[in-house]
Design an enzyme around this catalytic site. Structure first.
Site, PDB file in Angstrom:
ATOM      1  N   THR A 387     -50.149 -11.257  18.345  1.00  0.00           N
ATOM      2  CA  THR A 387     -51.296 -12.535  19.228  1.00  0.00           C
ATOM      3  C   THR A 387     -50.500 -13.563  19.834  1.00  0.00           C
ATOM      4  O   THR A 387     -49.347 -13.941  19.930  1.00  0.00           O
ATOM      5  CB  THR A 387     -51.956 -12.777  17.853  1.00  0.00           C
ATOM      6  OG1 THR A 387     -52.302 -11.700  17.237  1.00  0.00           O
ATOM      7  CG2 THR A 387     -53.063 -13.644  18.269  1.00  0.00           C
ATOM      8  N   SER A 445     -60.377 -10.557  10.624  1.00  0.00           N
ATOM      9  CA  SER A 445     -59.268 -10.999  11.706  1.00  0.00           C
ATOM     10  C   SER A 445     -58.587 -12.194  10.887  1.00  0.00           C
ATOM     11  O   SER A 445     -59.328 -13.067   9.825  1.00  0.00           O
ATOM     12  CB  SER A 445     -59.677 -11.752  12.919  1.00  0.00           C
ATOM     13  OG  SER A 445     -58.741 -12.553  13.616  1.00  0.00           O
TER      14      SER A 445
END
Ligand code: NAG
Ligand code: NAG
Ligand code: NAG
Length: 561
Positions: A387, A445
């Site tokens: 990420t 998430s």
């Protein structure tokens, strides 16, 4: 002695008044003109993972772009400079505060396609492992999301945001240092070497050797794809030729995603959750984002009334002990985070409820930890990392906090040769956190792009990357900054401690040895996690000056003016 005539007196008064007004104006002007400390900025700033992408974002702002324009341009750039972290084959969660202070969350993370491997969750790894292959691909939302926020908040033309990245992709860039280092780690090297990313010579030479520092990294096909999207808009991807090509390539790789999945992708726009933190209001993305977990950690820690003195002597051991205990409980709450459209809508509400927070705080003992995972409600699962995050603040006071991902390193290493796009493996985010998945659902998430606002008008735009480490790493940076009196730079740079999903405690190198020993004495078990790729990027405005920090763990640098 001659008396002053009344008209003369009036004159004096008038002159006096004019002088006073002039003096006051001078004061205001000089206040406004006050120099910001060196290294800080007066107008706007962008913090991305790399200097190159921060600068590209900053340049957009300088050309009249909004924080949204700057963030999109910086993210596009990151897809080339840190292609292992994010790209247009992935998705994002973006929190945006408009200049009048309204905060919205745009969730355009990947969703489960209509047709998927029904027993996919049986393939979840139980220990640290990278999930490869087409079965993990979620429907990419990245470009639909950019389109939606740009339409609402953009000031520059859509195509302009792509220009610098198209150039980088086509002309190539010297292998970035961080990526070069990453590709030299043996598990990463093996991961890439045995994948299409090497076969199609994305990260390998013709003879099959992995590129290294000093080599030129080029994405000619991706450059062409971006050129088309710049000209034709996101529809070229979601219903046009690029989408068709992408689906063809996914099919060749054994995947089941259809053009219908792309066509029906929808961006979810919601109000942010706003939680109080003393004199500060924190805006976070609602579930299935990780915002509630971070708010829970901060909520528990707030009740310990931390001050800069909490870092003195033995108090420092107690500070970290409490933080670690809190994160152990947060690990036990991971399963509360799920897509509210498909699950219990209130499943995460308790995480920001003061009575639950107080109850948990009362379960934290100052003199011990607990061995049993039952105490914290923790179920074993696997950790991972990946990420990217961009924080941006513009001259008008618009702020953007955007976390973007293709999930794990290089996603699932599925590459589309027709489009140059690296596909995500987002569906593996259901692993260890859910028992089912349904078409259209967003996986849970850890991403937590946040915007904090102090009573005095200060703004802190902050978020991070690093998979399982995101919520706790961003929380600790906020604790360091808000309550422990550190500068923003120190708050992010301070060696961290990662409580993994088995509740083992892992210390980053440089972590205070005496504190480490004190924590061991309290019973904490030490783990052997080696990947401290927790990366926090933030922009802060206080008293008219802007400080921006890009985490040095990823060799980042911010840019502003
Ligand atoms: C900010 O957002 C709110 C709510 O969406 C809206 O009413 C307001 O007009 C916006 N302000 C600006 C300056 O766009
Ligand atoms: C592979 O190619 C690169 C440059 O293209 C070269 O530097 C390297 O020595 C080659 N390796 C082998 C094993 O041939
Ligand atoms: C820890 O403190 C509690 C009271 O807070 C006490 O009852 C307990 O005996 C202590 N345990 C140890 C191991 O010192």
């Amino acid at each position: 002695m001659a008396k002053y005539k009344p008209w003369l007196l009036c004159c004096f008064i008038l002159i006096g008044l004019i002088c006073a007004v002039a003096l006051i104006s001078l004061c205001i002007v000089s206040l406004e003109d006050r120099r910001c400390p060196s290294g800080s900025f007066k107008h706007a700033a962008v913090s991305a993972d790399s200097r190159r992408c921060s600068e590209i974002g900053r340049n957009m702002l300088q050309q009249g772009g909004s924080a949204v324009d700057g963030a999109i341009a910086a993210l596009l750039c990151t897809s080339v400079v840190n292609p292992q972290s994010m790209g247009i084959g992935g998705g994002s969660i973006l929190t945006v505060r408009n200049k009048t202070g309204h905060v919205k969350v745009y969730n355009f993370r990947e969703t489960v396609p209509q047709s998927f491997k029904t027993d996919l969750l049986k393939d979840c790894p139980t220990t640290f492992a990278l999930s490869t292959g087409s079965k993990w691909i979620g429907v990419p939302g990245e470009l639909r999301g950019y389109e939606a926020v740009h339409k609402q908040y953009g000031k520059l033309p859509w195509a302009k945001l792509f220009e610098p990245t198209i150039r980088l992709a086509k002309e190539g860039i010297p292998m970035p240092q961080f990526l070069g280092n990453l590709l030299s780690i043996s598990i990463v090297k093996d991961h890439v070497k045995s994948s299409p990313l090497c076969d199609f010579q994305v990260f390998c030479n013709k003879n099959g050797t992995i590129l290294k520092e000093g080599d030129i990294l080029k994405f000619p096909k991706l450059g062409e794809t971006m050129e088309i999207i710049a000209k034709q808009g996101a529809d070229a991807f979601y219903s046009g030729k690029i989408g068709q090509d992408l689906i063809e390539d996914i099919k060749t790789a054994g995947g089941t995603m259809k053009l219908e999945d792309l066509k029906s992708f929808q961006v979810r726009v919601e109000d942010a959750w706003t939680v109080p933190l003393g004199n500060t209001k924190m805006h976070i993305p609602p579930p299935p984002a990780g915002g509630a977990l971070m708010a829970f950690i901060l909520g528990v820690m707030k009740g310990f009334h931390l001050t800069p003195n909490s870092l003195d002597g033995d108090q420092k051991i107690q500070m970290y002990h409490r933080y670690i205990e809190t994160v152990k409980f947060a690990n036990g709450q991971k399963r509360s985070i799920c897509d509210p459209v498909f699950n219990n809508k209130q499943s995460a509400d308790h995480l920001i409820d003061p009575s639950f927070i107080n109850r948990i705080r009362n379960m934290i003992f100052s003199n011990r930890t607990h061995d049993n995972s039952y105490y914290y409600n923790v179920k074993p699962s696997a950790d991972h990392f990946g990420t990217t995050h961009v924080s941006a603040l513009d001259e008008d006071g618009m702020a953007v906090s955007a976390t973007s991902t293709i999930n794990q390193l290089f996603g699932g290493t599925v590459y589309s040769p027709r489009t140059g796009i690296i596909l995500n493996n987002e569906l593996s985010d259901f692993c260890g956190r859910a028992n089912t998945m349904r078409a259209g659902e967003h996986p849970p998430s850890s991403m937590t792009p946040a915007i904090l606002e102090s009573k005095s008008g200060g703004l802190l735009v902050i978020g991070g990357s690093g998979g399982s480490m995101i919520t706790s790493a961003v929380a600790l940076s906020i604790i360091n900054r808000l309550w422990l009196g550190m500068t923003l730079k120190d708050a992010i740079a301070a060696p961290t401690v990662f409580v993994d999903s088995m509740n083992n405690v892992n210390f980053e190198s440089g972590f205070d040895k005496s504190v480490m020993n004190g924590l061991k004495a309290l019973g904490h078990k030490v783990g052997d996690w080696r990947y401290f790729f927790n990366v926090v990027n933030a922009v802060e405005k206080e008293n008219g000056c802007i400080v921006a920090v890009s985490d040095s763990r990823k060799k980042g640098m911010p840019a502003g003016y």
